[in-house]
Write an enzyme that holds these catalytic residues in place. Sequence first.
Site, mmCIF file in Angstrom:
data_model
loop_
_atom_site.group_PDB
_atom_site.id
_atom_site.type_symbol
_atom_site.label_atom_id
_atom_site.label_comp_id
_atom_site.label_asym_id
_atom_site.label_seq_id
_atom_site.Cartn_x
_atom_site.Cartn_y
_atom_site.Cartn_z
ATOM 1 N N ASP A 98 21.277 50.324 28.241
ATOM 2 C CA ASP A 98 21.340 50.913 29.572
ATOM 3 C C ASP A 98 21.848 49.843 30.522
ATOM 4 O O ASP A 98 21.286 48.744 30.579
ATOM 5 C CB ASP A 98 19.896 51.320 29.951
ATOM 6 N N ASP A 194 23.794 53.652 34.479
ATOM 7 C CA ASP A 194 22.916 54.154 35.531
ATOM 8 C C ASP A 194 23.718 54.528 36.786
ATOM 9 O O ASP A 194 24.584 53.758 37.219
ATOM 10 C CB ASP A 194 21.922 53.030 35.875
ATOM 11 N N GLU A 253 25.385 58.342 33.920
ATOM 12 C CA GLU A 253 24.387 59.129 34.647
ATOM 13 C C GLU A 253 24.938 59.434 36.030
ATOM 14 O O GLU A 253 25.309 58.518 36.771
ATOM 15 C CB GLU A 253 23.072 58.362 34.759
ATOM 16 N N HIS A 326 13.137 59.351 31.339
ATOM 17 C CA HIS A 326 12.038 58.619 31.993
ATOM 18 C C HIS A 326 11.870 59.005 33.461
ATOM 19 O O HIS A 326 10.985 58.491 34.125
ATOM 20 C CB HIS A 326 12.304 57.121 31.863
ATOM 21 N N ASP A 327 12.737 59.869 33.980
ATOM 22 C CA ASP A 327 12.645 60.307 35.384
ATOM 23 C C ASP A 327 12.134 61.741 35.517
ATOM 24 O O ASP A 327 11.894 62.201 36.639
ATOM 25 C CB ASP A 327 14.026 60.260 36.060
HETATM 26 O O1 TEU Z 1 18.078 57.441 38.353
HETATM 27 C C1 TEU Z 1 18.951 58.022 39.274
HETATM 28 C C2 TEU Z 1 18.331 58.750 40.350
HETATM 29 O O2 TEU Z 1 18.997 59.227 41.245
HETATM 30 C C3 TEU Z 1 16.857 58.894 40.320
HETATM 31 O O3 TEU Z 1 16.414 58.758 41.623
HETATM 32 C C4 TEU Z 1 16.577 60.211 39.749
HETATM 33 O O4 TEU Z 1 17.524 61.101 40.217
HETATM 34 C C5 TEU Z 1 15.271 60.735 40.207
HETATM 35 O O5 TEU Z 1 14.245 59.978 39.673
HETATM 36 C C6 TEU Z 1 15.104 62.128 39.707
HETATM 37 O O6 TEU Z 1 14.389 62.763 40.670
HETATM 38 C C7 TEU Z 1 18.421 56.221 37.771
HETATM 39 C C8 TEU Z 1 17.336 55.810 36.799
HETATM 40 O O7 TEU Z 1 17.300 56.722 35.743
HETATM 41 C C9 TEU Z 1 16.051 55.689 37.540
HETATM 42 O O8 TEU Z 1 14.971 55.403 36.689
HETATM 43 C C10 TEU Z 1 16.199 54.598 38.562
HETATM 44 O O9 TEU Z 1 15.067 54.553 39.384
HETATM 45 C C11 TEU Z 1 17.430 54.800 39.448
HETATM 46 O O10 TEU Z 1 18.584 55.198 38.729
HETATM 47 C C12 TEU Z 1 17.788 53.499 40.133
HETATM 48 O O11 TEU Z 1 18.291 52.589 39.203
#
Ligand code: TEU
Length: 530
Positions: A98, A194, A253, A326-327
């Site tokens: 990642d 990311d 992403e 993970h989000d």
């Molecule tokens: O996530 C992208 C992002 O926009 C996140 O805010 C995500 O959309 C949100 O959690 C969903 O509601 C990526 C990563 O996957 C995330 O873990 C990171 O916090 C973020 O980027 C910043 O690097």
Amino acid sequence: MSDPWWKSAVVYQIWPRSFADSNGDGIGDLPGIAARLDYLADLGVDVLWLSPFYPSPQDDYGYDVADYQAVDPLFGTMRDFDLLLASVHERGMRLIVDVVLNHTSDEHPWFVESRSSRDNPKRDWYWWRTEPNNWRSFFSEPAWSRDEQTDEYYLHLFSSKQPDLNWENPQVRQALYAMLRWWLDKGVDGFRMDVINMISKDPALPDGWVPPGETLGHGFPHFLYGPRIHEYLHEMHTEVFAGRGATYLVVGEMPGCQVEQARLYTDPARGEVDMVFQFDHVGLDYGLAGKYDVAPFDLRRLKQSLGHWQSGLAEVGWNSLYWNNHDQPRIVSRWGDDSDEFRGASAKALATLLHLHRGTPYVYQGEELGMTNYPFTRLDEIADIEGLNWANAAIADGRPVEEVLAGLRAHGRDNARTPMQWDDSAHAGFTTGTPWLAVNPGYPAVNAADQSDDPDSVLAHYRRLITLRHSEPAVVDGDFTMLMPEHEQVYAFTRRLDDVELLVMVNVSSEPVDAAVGDGDSWRDAEVLV
Ligand code: TEU
Ligand code: CA
């Protein structure tokens, strides 16, 4: 030309902090992953994607990178990484890492230099302004923070410890490309990038629209599909991947990405990325006030959304398919039925629905077991910065704590981040110490040991779906036709390749349903695959 390998692949995402702890400090680590590779090989997945394990203050659990080319001691050493990579390859799997190219940690040496003085050579590697604009960050705060040392503001679309890199500066781009080449030279098989659609900002940094009753503006139009995004992605492709004589998997992403944009990003002729993570379907149950304002789930809207992406990328480009990462909250709790009675059936139904679409499926650790959301009842159980910042802001606005907790229970990111459930021993076999985040109390009924030899388990069902993708070309390449778009309980579609036609019919409700395709007879003699 034959299809690239990743079209028939299934990817498994590991969030290292919560996968397996080898040394009893309560935090998952690289040797812990290495010790579980047989489980993953047995599941049949082709690729492992590791969320960040780089040195980091862990403000956003590793998405705040302080050194792109090292391993945080929390997770092990570079030797542990090399051993892991070799063991993954030995088992015939691939590994992608990642990379966070939109921002660094504020503790990255580049930012430490950049903030040190207004005329530092790295000043322009980040976005500095004497006056901030009105953008809001994704973490419920202004996107600009004032830095004492030089009395200017820097841009951070995420936390104030995640300053955004300035991709307008060619030195920044070259430094990042060199880093990516270094990982490829090491032998990794690709990258998950990311928020890669945010790297190009409108350099004028115009104010964003302010919703009624709010103070901060939404800057989305000025950074989600910036003026130079295609140029940057193509340059990266040329500088990093071209001429290596191998195909890598590159998944971008892209929050807010539209299907027409994704078609450009993933058109192989353009040389940008192989596939994107889009967010349309995971936003379907967000209410007007945003992600923690939970709206009811409507199966018909899911069909419209996924169906739109299937047809939009039917001729050119490629889909990624995911429920979880993970989000995101756990899918069986979110859109399924996580009661004792239906949890297994529901997890299998949702898996079937997703995996038989056209695209590359992603499985997030524990999804293959039907892991559920966590029953959070107190704010001090929340570890995630996004959830905490939102909760604090909502409470300051006068929202009752019970309502705030309900939002976090439904959509909080910590739901996905509780430790992996390996067996029914203490802490679900995740650690011999104290886990950094509490284990889901449901683990005695939902764990890998219990399911591995049970042919009726959710785990066995995921194995079957993965095997089917590997053995049946119609799952990979077949065209997609949605059926019964208005049905509120059944999700049905066909996939066709040459003279093979597959019918997928999934009852997504917790009630028996009587439903038929056509006159009900045409499929009577068909072979049942799953
Ligand atoms: O996530 C992208 C992002 O926009 C996140 O805010 C995500 O959309 C949100 O959690 C969903 O509601 C990526 C990563 O996957 C995330 O873990 C990171 O916090 C973020 O980027 C910043 O690097
Ligand atoms: Ca550990």
